[in-house]
Write an enzyme that holds these catalytic residues in place. Structure first.
Site, PDB file in Angstrom:
ATOM      1  N   PRO A 180      77.606  11.127  74.293  1.00 55.44           N
ATOM      2  CA  PRO A 180      78.046  11.817  75.405  1.00 55.44           C
ATOM      3  C   PRO A 180      79.693  12.105  76.154  1.00 55.44           C
ATOM      4  O   PRO A 180      80.352  10.953  75.560  1.00 55.44           O
ATOM      5  CB  PRO A 180      76.927  10.973  76.771  1.00 55.44           C
ATOM      6  CG  PRO A 180      76.648   9.314  75.942  1.00 55.44           C
ATOM      7  CD  PRO A 180      77.058  10.216  74.394  1.00 55.44           C
ATOM      8  N   ILE A 181      79.954  12.219  77.663  1.00 54.49           N
ATOM      9  CA  ILE A 181      81.124  12.340  77.613  1.00 54.49           C
ATOM     10  C   ILE A 181      81.380  11.873  79.031  1.00 54.49           C
ATOM     11  O   ILE A 181      81.857  12.263  79.738  1.00 54.49           O
ATOM     12  CB  ILE A 181      82.367  13.695  77.274  1.00 54.49           C
ATOM     13  CG1 ILE A 181      81.150  15.021  78.535  1.00 54.49           C
ATOM     14  CG2 ILE A 181      82.462  14.448  76.284  1.00 54.49           C
ATOM     15  CD1 ILE A 181      82.237  16.105  78.137  1.00 54.49           C
ATOM     16  N   ARG A 240      86.300  19.424  56.975  1.00 54.10           N
ATOM     17  CA  ARG A 240      86.939  18.994  57.844  1.00 54.10           C
ATOM     18  C   ARG A 240      87.173  18.237  58.365  1.00 54.10           C
ATOM     19  O   ARG A 240      88.775  18.296  59.445  1.00 54.10           O
ATOM     20  CB  ARG A 240      85.738  18.937  59.147  1.00 54.10           C
ATOM     21  CG  ARG A 240      84.279  19.890  59.879  1.00 54.10           C
ATOM     22  CD  ARG A 240      83.902  19.564  60.497  1.00 54.10           C
ATOM     23  NE  ARG A 240      85.066  19.690  61.855  1.00 54.10           N
ATOM     24  CZ  ARG A 240      83.749  18.264  62.969  1.00 54.10           C
ATOM     25  NH1 ARG A 240      82.948  18.077  62.656  1.00 54.10           N
ATOM     26  NH2 ARG A 240      84.324  17.425  63.682  1.00 54.10           N
ATOM     27  N   ARG A 286      84.485  18.077  67.866  1.00 56.28           N
ATOM     28  CA  ARG A 286      84.664  17.264  69.291  1.00 56.28           C
ATOM     29  C   ARG A 286      85.757  17.144  70.053  1.00 56.28           C
ATOM     30  O   ARG A 286      85.637  17.146  70.971  1.00 56.28           O
ATOM     31  CB  ARG A 286      84.435  15.742  68.424  1.00 56.28           C
ATOM     32  CG  ARG A 286      84.464  14.536  69.507  1.00 56.28           C
ATOM     33  CD  ARG A 286      83.146  14.449  69.922  1.00 56.28           C
ATOM     34  NE  ARG A 286      82.584  13.295  71.195  1.00 56.28           N
ATOM     35  CZ  ARG A 286      81.835  13.078  72.249  1.00 56.28           C
ATOM     36  NH1 ARG A 286      81.276  14.543  72.014  1.00 56.28           N
ATOM     37  NH2 ARG A 286      81.940  12.294  72.708  1.00 56.28           N
ATOM     38  N   CYS A 297      80.751  16.243  64.579  1.00 55.87           N
ATOM     39  CA  CYS A 297      79.254  15.281  63.269  1.00 55.87           C
ATOM     40  C   CYS A 297      78.202  14.419  64.378  1.00 55.87           C
ATOM     41  O   CYS A 297      78.489  14.398  65.842  1.00 55.87           O
ATOM     42  CB  CYS A 297      80.239  14.632  62.778  1.00 55.87           C
ATOM     43  SG  CYS A 297      81.443  14.829  61.421  1.00 55.87           S
TER      44      CYS A 297
HETATM   45  C1  EPZ Z   1      86.588   9.329  67.493  1.00 59.38           C
HETATM   46  O1  EPZ Z   1      85.585   9.859  68.105  1.00 59.38           O
HETATM   47  C2  EPZ Z   1      87.240   9.846  66.201  1.00 59.38           C
HETATM   48  N1  EPZ Z   1      87.093  10.987  66.606  1.00 59.38           N
HETATM   49  C3  EPZ Z   1      85.758   9.296  65.588  1.00 59.38           C
HETATM   50  O2  EPZ Z   1      85.495   9.613  64.149  1.00 59.38           O
HETATM   51  C4  EPZ Z   1      85.380   8.006  65.421  1.00 59.38           C
HETATM   52  O3  EPZ Z   1      84.340   7.662  65.054  1.00 59.38           O
HETATM   53  C5  EPZ Z   1      85.242   7.462  67.105  1.00 59.38           C
HETATM   54  O4  EPZ Z   1      87.038   7.619  67.790  1.00 59.38           O
HETATM   55  C6  EPZ Z   1      85.274   5.996  67.151  1.00 59.38           C
HETATM   56  O5  EPZ Z   1      86.233   4.972  66.430  1.00 59.38           O
HETATM   57  C7  EPZ Z   1      88.176  11.683  66.674  1.00 59.38           C
HETATM   58  O6  EPZ Z   1      89.044  10.911  67.341  1.00 59.38           O
HETATM   59  C8  EPZ Z   1      88.661  13.034  66.777  1.00 59.38           C
HETATM   60  P1  EPZ Z   1      84.478   7.066  71.112  1.00 59.38           P
HETATM   61  P2  EPZ Z   1      85.190   9.841  69.701  1.00 59.38           P
HETATM   62  O7  EPZ Z   1      84.538   8.301  72.997  1.00 59.38           O
HETATM   63  O8  EPZ Z   1      86.351   9.491  70.414  1.00 59.38           O
HETATM   64  C9  EPZ Z   1      80.147   6.578  73.313  1.00 59.38           C
HETATM   65  C10 EPZ Z   1      85.876  11.158  62.474  1.00 59.38           C
HETATM   66  O9  EPZ Z   1      85.128  11.555  61.602  1.00 59.38           O
HETATM   67  N2  EPZ Z   1      81.027   6.945  74.421  1.00 59.38           N
HETATM   68  O10 EPZ Z   1      85.620   6.894  70.805  1.00 59.38           O
HETATM   69  O11 EPZ Z   1      84.336  10.887  70.152  1.00 59.38           O
HETATM   70  C11 EPZ Z   1      79.820   7.314  72.297  1.00 59.38           C
HETATM   71  O12 EPZ Z   1      78.616   7.912  72.213  1.00 59.38           O
HETATM   72  C12 EPZ Z   1      85.170  11.082  63.998  1.00 59.38           C
HETATM   73  O13 EPZ Z   1      86.852  11.062  62.252  1.00 59.38           O
HETATM   74  C13 EPZ Z   1      79.720   7.294  75.233  1.00 59.38           C
HETATM   75  O14 EPZ Z   1      79.025   6.316  75.669  1.00 59.38           O
HETATM   76  O15 EPZ Z   1      84.489   8.226  69.966  1.00 59.38           O
HETATM   77  C14 EPZ Z   1      79.867   6.515  70.899  1.00 59.38           C
HETATM   78  O16 EPZ Z   1      78.432   5.885  71.067  1.00 59.38           O
HETATM   79  C15 EPZ Z   1      83.453  10.977  64.060  1.00 59.38           C
HETATM   80  N3  EPZ Z   1      80.629   8.175  76.536  1.00 59.38           N
HETATM   81  C16 EPZ Z   1      81.534   5.730  71.490  1.00 59.38           C
HETATM   82  O17 EPZ Z   1      81.344   5.673  73.056  1.00 59.38           O
HETATM   83  C17 EPZ Z   1      81.763   8.920  76.690  1.00 59.38           C
HETATM   84  O18 EPZ Z   1      82.147   9.030  77.790  1.00 59.38           O
HETATM   85  C18 EPZ Z   1      82.644   5.783  70.599  1.00 59.38           C
HETATM   86  O19 EPZ Z   1      82.856   7.363  71.473  1.00 59.38           O
HETATM   87  C19 EPZ Z   1      82.585   8.680  75.093  1.00 59.38           C
HETATM   88  C20 EPZ Z   1      81.918   7.734  74.618  1.00 59.38           C
END
Ligand code: EPZ
Length: 416
Positions: free
Chosen positions: A122-123, A397, A92, A116
């Site tokens: 989404p981003i 990982r 990711r 995962c």
């Molecule tokens: C980080 O992921 C962590 N990964 C995740 O850990 C963790 O579960 C997560 O934060 C929440 O704490 C890393 O730091 C590498 P988010 P990230 O963007 O940044 C939505 C692990 O096992 N969203 O805060 O990808 C998304 O779909 C991993 O170590 C959008 O809709 O998490 C989700 O529902 C798994 N649009 C929510 O926000 C976006 O542009 C949280 O995602 C970005 C996110």
């Protein structure tokens, strides 16, 4: 080695060193691109995600070495390169290279991120933020392309406090022209650590640890060393496991308990006794789990990354419990595997009811993501006989060596 064979554990006893944090080091590695020379990152976990990040840096002629948990990164001879999907889809955090590459070269071509399978992931928040900072972004055939004459500061309200988007936008803003105000940002420890690191590199970020960040763009940053914090999710895995197994264990490397207070609170509610010592956390329990109603959430709430372990532990509670998952759509993949061990659940959208007082029997189960995989290993400790957790590359990982750690705690576990 593709399988972990784990036997029922009557107690956990011993000491374990908690590895450096995965989710802190990955953005820090990305941020080193913003510097100008050599950085030494201490307490780097020896995990697969770090290896992939090193391979991505190597594509840009960045030299790295990793020995005895010290990661050296030399960006002196970095040069622009396209980053291929074959690598970016392996994790990711490849998406966190978007901002540093744009800041350094004004353009980027990066395969889409992987990671995962825990939901849609989404981003859009990353991309929208970069567009507001004068980047033209485009996505086609799984490749993200971006171009900018100059990153320019902006004012932005994030529609959700995404950890990754906050990290990307901070890295875009630190050397942008003018000031950036980011409202509604994530406040996870990983964000605080990244901001502190960038400030040590010469950035000017105010409001660190709050949900509004004011970032004054500076002309350039210099390279800087960093000492990584402990991994709060790895620590939490063993802390929660102690609720279900009679325990007398010490977790070393937890320098400051602030980042793990939320998990300590949950473990205490479950019946674990946690004492902060000079050098470690001392954890004792009778292995009798109290039931409860829990929910995950953004920091400082209980982390979604420990949801699977909490589910496993609650199968041993004296009554039924519930957990609500508030972050990801697909965090319940563990239920099917746990049913193979004899556990029983009622899933209703984002909430699961976990039947307590469940006697688990060893069986073959399959890891399908990192945290679910680690939780299955803990389930093996609670199951009669022998449990084989397959597909353990997912666990590698993020866990440096879960077998070594649990052996240190006196359990019968091995790679086969
Ligand atoms: C980080 O992921 C962590 N990964 C995740 O850990 C963790 O579960 C997560 O934060 C929440 O704490 C890393 O730091 C590498 P988010 P990230 O963007 O940044 C939505 C692990 O096992 N969203 O805060 O990808 C998304 O779909 C991993 O170590 C959008 O809709 O998490 C989700 O529902 C798994 N649009 C929510 O926000 C976006 O542009 C949280 O995602 C970005 C996110």
């Amino acid at each position: 080695m593709k399988t972990i064979c784990v036997k029922n554990a009557e107690k956990l006893q011993g000491n374990v060193w908690i590895q450096g944090s995965k989710n802190t080091i990955l953005p820090v590695i990305a941020a080193t691109l913003l510097g100008d020379g050599i950085s030494y990152i201490h307490n780097c976990p020896m995990i697969e995600d770090v290896e992939v990040m090193r391979q991505l840096l190597a594509c840009m002629n960045v030299t790295t070495t990793l020995e005895n948990h010290v990661l050296m990164i030399d960006v002196s001879h970095a040069r622009y390169a396209k980053l291929p999907c074959e690598l970016t889809t392996k994790l990711r955090s490849s998406v966190l290279l978007l901002a540093p590459i744009l800041a350094k070269w004004g353009r980027v071509e990066l395969g889409v991120p992987g990671g995962c399978n825990i939901g849609l992931r989404p981003i859009d928040i990353h991309l929208k933020g970069l567009e507001k900072m004068q980047v033209t972004m485009h996505e086609e055939n799984c490749v993200l392309t971006g171009e900018t004459k100059r990153l320019v500061g902006t004012v932005m309200q994030l529609r959700f406090p995404s950890v990754g988007a906050t990290e990307n936008l901070i890295m875009a803003a630190v050397t942008a022209h003018g000031n950036t105000i980011l409202r509604g940002v994530a406040k996870e420890p990983e964000i605080v650590e990244l901001c502190n690191y960038l400030n040590a590199m010469g950035a000017h970020i105010e409001g660190v640890g709050t949900d509004v960040l004011i970032i004054h763009g500076v002309v350039s940053l210099h390279s800087c060393d960093y000492c990584n914090v402990y991994d709060r999710i790895v620590a939490g895995t063993y802390l929660l496991a102690a609720a279900a197994i009679k325990s007398d264990i010490r977790l070393y490397g937890i320098t400051d308990i602030t980042y793990i207070k939320n998990v300590i609170k949950t473990a205490t509610d479950l019946g674990v006794n946690v004492i902060k010592m000079d050098q470690c956390l001392w954890i004792r329990s009778y292995g009798q789990v109290r039931e409860g109603d829990f929910k995950t959430g953004i920091y400082p709430n209980f982390p979604t990354d420990l949801l699977s372990v909490l589910i496993v532990v609650l199968t041993q509670a004296d009554k039924n419990s519930t957990i609500k998952e508030m972050i990801f759509e697909n965090r319940f993949s563990i239920l099917t595997e746990l049913e193979k061990l004899g556990a029983s659940f009622v899933l209703d959208k984002e909430q699961v009811l976990i039947k307590g007082m469940c006697s688990l029997d060893g069986n073959d189960v399959c890891a399908t993501d990192l945290r679910q995989g680690a939780a299955l290993v803990i389930a093996g400790l609670l199951s009669r006989g022998e449990t084989n957790v397959k597909n353990i590359s997912y666990i590698a990982r993020g866990y440096e060596d879960i077998v070594r750690d649990l052996k240190d705690l006196g359990t019968d576990i091995e790679y086969v």
